[in-house]
Motif scaffolding. Structure first.
Motif, PDB file in Angstrom:
ATOM      1  N   MET A   1       0.819  -1.251  -0.067  1.00  0.00           N
ATOM      2  CA  MET A   1       0.143  -0.148  -0.075  1.00  0.00           C
ATOM      3  C   MET A   1       0.819   1.187   0.068  1.00  0.00           C
ATOM      4  SD  MET A   1      -3.267   0.779  -0.148  1.00  0.00           S
ATOM      5  CE  MET A   1      -4.262   1.922  -0.086  1.00  0.00           C
ATOM      6  N   LEU A   2       1.938   1.273   0.891  1.00  0.00           N
ATOM      7  CA  LEU A   2       2.760   2.412   0.915  1.00  0.00           C
ATOM      8  C   LEU A   2       3.548   2.795  -0.726  1.00  0.00           C
ATOM      9  CD1 LEU A   2       4.624   2.058   4.251  1.00  0.00           C
ATOM     10  CD2 LEU A   2       3.152   3.823   3.562  1.00  0.00           C
ATOM     11  N   ILE A   5       1.303   4.450  -2.349  1.00  0.00           N
ATOM     12  CA  ILE A   5       1.083   6.036  -2.030  1.00  0.00           C
ATOM     13  C   ILE A   5       2.217   6.904  -2.799  1.00  0.00           C
ATOM     14  CG2 ILE A   5       1.043   7.371  -0.228  1.00  0.00           C
ATOM     15  CD1 ILE A   5      -0.583   5.194   1.264  1.00  0.00           C
ATOM     16  N   PHE A   6       3.357   6.245  -2.769  1.00  0.00           N
ATOM     17  CA  PHE A   6       4.599   6.741  -2.909  1.00  0.00           C
ATOM     18  C   PHE A   6       4.478   7.020  -4.716  1.00  0.00           C
ATOM     19  CE2 PHE A   6       6.654   5.481   0.988  1.00  0.00           C
ATOM     20  CZ  PHE A   6       6.729   6.588   1.538  1.00  0.00           C
ATOM     21  N   VAL A   8       1.923   7.470  -6.450  1.00  0.00           N
ATOM     22  CA  VAL A   8       0.890   8.501  -6.811  1.00  0.00           C
ATOM     23  C   VAL A   8       1.607   9.847  -6.315  1.00  0.00           C
ATOM     24  CG1 VAL A   8      -1.463   9.564  -5.997  1.00  0.00           C
ATOM     25  CG2 VAL A   8      -1.217   7.212  -6.530  1.00  0.00           C
ATOM     26  N   THR A   9       2.402   9.878  -5.461  1.00  0.00           N
ATOM     27  CA  THR A   9       2.934  11.071  -5.056  1.00  0.00           C
ATOM     28  C   THR A   9       4.133  11.475  -6.239  1.00  0.00           C
ATOM     29  OG1 THR A   9       2.817  10.434  -2.449  1.00  0.00           O
ATOM     30  CG2 THR A   9       4.420  12.249  -3.245  1.00  0.00           C
TER      31      THR A   9
END
Length: 66
Positions: A1-2, A5-6, A8-9
C-alpha cells in the motif's frame, strides 16, 4: 500500500515538474536536469507498483512454480 501511495505522489511531482517545464516564464528550452528529473520520476512511478505486485505474488507463491 505504501508503494502505491509513493507512486501516486511521484506521478503528482512529475506532472508538476513537466507542467513547469512546458510553461516556464522565461520561455527557454528546458535544461537537461529538468528533463532527466521528470523522466526518472515517471519511470519510477510506473515501474514501482509492478515490481511490488510481482514481489507480493512471489511471497504468496501465486502464479508460478514453487
Amino acid at each position: 500500500m505504501l508503494d502505491l501511495i509513493f507512486s501516486v505522489t511521484a506521478i503528482v511531482a512529475a506532472t508538476a515538474l513537466l507542467t513547469y517545464i512546458v510553461t516556464r516564464p522565461d520561455g527557454g528550452i528546458p535544461s537537461f536536469h529538468y528533463q532527466l528529473g521528470a523522466v526518472v520520476l515517471l519511470v519510477d512511478a510506473i515501474l514501482s507498483p509492478f515490481n511490488s505486485f510481482r514481489t507480493a505474488l512471489r511471497n504468496f507463491q501465486v502464479g508460478g512454480d514453487s
